[in-house]
Design an enzyme around this catalytic site. Sequence first.
Site, short mmCIF file in Angstrom:
data_model
loop_
_atom_site.label_atom_id
_atom_site.label_comp_id
_atom_site.label_asym_id
_atom_site.label_seq_id
_atom_site.Cartn_x
_atom_site.Cartn_y
_atom_site.Cartn_z
CE LYS A 1 -1.98 1.62 3.95
NZ LYS A 1 -1.72 3.24 4.84
CG ASN A 2 2.69 3.19 3.94
OD1 ASN A 2 0.79 3.08 3.24
ND2 ASN A 2 3.38 2.81 4.53
CB CYS B 1 -2.52 11.43 12.37
SG CYS B 1 -2.70 9.84 11.80
NE ARG C 1 1.21 10.28 10.24
CZ ARG C 1 0.91 8.64 9.36
NH1 ARG C 1 -0.48 8.25 10.21
NH2 ARG C 1 1.68 8.48 8.47
CG ASP D 1 3.54 1.25 9.27
OD1 ASP D 1 2.84 2.09 10.57
OD2 ASP D 1 3.47 1.68 8.13
NE ARG E 1 -6.42 4.44 6.06
CZ ARG E 1 -5.87 4.78 7.12
NH1 ARG E 1 -6.48 4.42 8.29
NH2 ARG E 1 -5.15 5.02 6.53
C1 UD1 Z 1 5.04 6.65 6.30
C2 UD1 Z 1 3.54 5.25 6.06
C3 UD1 Z 1 3.32 4.85 7.51
C4 UD1 Z 1 4.72 4.36 8.72
C5 UD1 Z 1 5.80 5.97 8.74
C6 UD1 Z 1 7.09 5.82 9.50
C7 UD1 Z 1 3.19 6.05 4.00
C8 UD1 Z 1 1.42 6.21 2.76
N1 UD1 Z 1 2.18 5.89 5.51
O1 UD1 Z 1 4.12 7.41 6.85
O2 UD1 Z 1 2.54 3.71 7.35
O3 UD1 Z 1 4.15 4.42 9.45
O4 UD1 Z 1 6.09 6.80 7.46
O5 UD1 Z 1 7.28 5.04 9.20
O6 UD1 Z 1 4.34 6.03 3.37
N2 UD1 Z 1 7.16 13.60 10.79
C9 UD1 Z 1 7.24 16.24 10.93
N3 UD1 Z 1 6.97 16.50 10.27
C10 UD1 Z 1 6.74 15.95 8.84
C11 UD1 Z 1 6.72 14.83 8.89
C12 UD1 Z 1 6.56 14.22 9.52
O7 UD1 Z 1 7.76 15.98 11.96
O8 UD1 Z 1 6.45 17.06 7.90
C13 UD1 Z 1 7.24 13.56 12.22
C14 UD1 Z 1 5.86 13.09 12.01
O9 UD1 Z 1 5.23 13.25 12.61
C15 UD1 Z 1 6.24 11.47 12.52
C16 UD1 Z 1 7.97 11.56 11.80
O10 UD1 Z 1 8.22 12.29 11.28
O11 UD1 Z 1 7.34 10.97 14.20
C17 UD1 Z 1 8.18 10.14 10.74
O12 UD1 Z 1 6.95 10.64 9.87
P1 UD1 Z 1 6.85 9.71 8.40
O13 UD1 Z 1 7.59 9.03 8.25
O14 UD1 Z 1 6.62 11.14 6.98
O15 UD1 Z 1 5.45 9.39 8.14
P2 UD1 Z 1 4.98 9.36 6.73
O16 UD1 Z 1 5.46 9.41 5.85
O17 UD1 Z 1 3.31 10.26 7.65
#
Ligand code: UD1
Length: 426
Positions: free
Chosen positions: A22-23, A123, A128, A313, A405
């Site tokens: 999915k991701n 979320c 996030r 995850d 999902r």
């Molecule tokens: C993706 C995955 C999700 C997985 C996560 C971590 C998808 C669609 N989802 O989510 O299943 O759990 O990676 O492996 O691929 N953060 C910030 N600022 C930002 C972006 C992120 O502070 O602009 C923080 C987040 O709050 C979190 C950390 O960085 O604490 C990691 O998040 P991130 O790797 O961005 O996760 P996602 O891409 O949302």
Amino acid sequence: MDKISIKGGARLYGQIPISGAKNAALPLMVASLLTDEPLILTNVPKLADVVFMAELLKSFGVNVEWTPGQKLGEGGTYRLQANRVRGSTAEYDIVRKMRASFFVLGPLVVRVGLAKVSLPGGCAIGARPVDLHLKGLQALGAAIDVAEGYVIADAPAGLAGGEVVFPMVSVGATENVLMAACLAQGRSVLVNAAGEPEIVDLGNCRMAMGAKISGLGTSRIVVDGVSKLHGASHAVLPDRIETGTYAMAVAIAGGEVELTGTTPDLVSSLLELLVLIGAEVSSTGTGIKVVRNGSRPKSVSVDTAPFPGFPTDLQAQFMALMATAEGTSRIRETIFENRFMHVPELVRVGADIKVEGDTAIVTGVGRLHGAPVMATDLRASSSLVLAGLAAEGETIVNRVYHLDRGFERLEEKLRAVGANIERQSE
Ligand code: UD1
């Protein structure tokens, strides 16, 4: 709303086919916005989030054709073509339902020169934020404004290459900036980039579309922008979270199962732990065999970490496994600040878990006992299914739309290896 009923105690034997990730599928689909030629994606899982992404892309004028897979675990094919991109706004009502909608920001601004995308908002698993996505696009020359709950990214003359230093590793921000950098003018360097397999998959697909990228899978990705990307055909990589979840299903229920269509390198951090808890794990050439017979699993501790560390995850599912193990384990969540919502639900089925800050202390119990439980998010729901496989009596998992999902035909896959599991539709 559908529920899933599990009568625990059955050992699992046979094969479980693993679906496409999915991701990986979600950002791969978004990449169709970067070219006017067709992008063909195969091994796409049929999941609520994927269907939702297709709807979002249609709203931007992308022509979407879907051919479903036939057998259990056989992915479908999307043909996506964005001849012309229509509009540049992703509304709140869409983005709040699926955070991955935010991926359209980078591609839209680089193709259309303007993107207006709703902030995803809070979320269940933590705040996030999207600050890293925005800083990354700013470094490539986009003017960013945040007003009335929307991010407006403006780059009428296109984006220019630049250095993006991520202060922390973010999968989504790396993907968003990577997509935009492919069509930016000049060289972009992404420092402290995420190296998750889904990013490598996305980069490989972009390269098949004509992008010039090096350093995929490392923390320094270099992208030399090109003026145009063309169509391509790409198979989505296997889902490592589904792989890990079913590997743990065998570890918690006992039995012998081959997970087919996947590879051990995607989940090596988990497989090492499974060996420590007393399971046998081997590569079969066509997949991974997991065997656990005899004594109770043993407790081991783990911290979640970016790839190749233990994935956040899989944290909830591992906690369900540790709830039945011999001894005490400490599970530390380092990626998201509020990812223990499954704890009270696991306690309802008899688990002994205490949370201290970012760490859950899990003391294994001899037997879990079936109970009605509530799914709170996608991965948490699968941990409740695993607990149900090991529990005495019946576990009813409510709100399974979370599972839909991210897990394709979960109950069919588990039933095929002997689990007593069924969906109850209301
Ligand atoms: C993706 C995955 C999700 C997985 C996560 C971590 C998808 C669609 N989802 O989510 O299943 O759990 O990676 O492996 O691929 N953060 C910030 N600022 C930002 C972006 C992120 O502070 O602009 C923080 C987040 O709050 C979190 C950390 O960085 O604490 C990691 O998040 P991130 O790797 O961005 O996760 P996602 O891409 O949302």
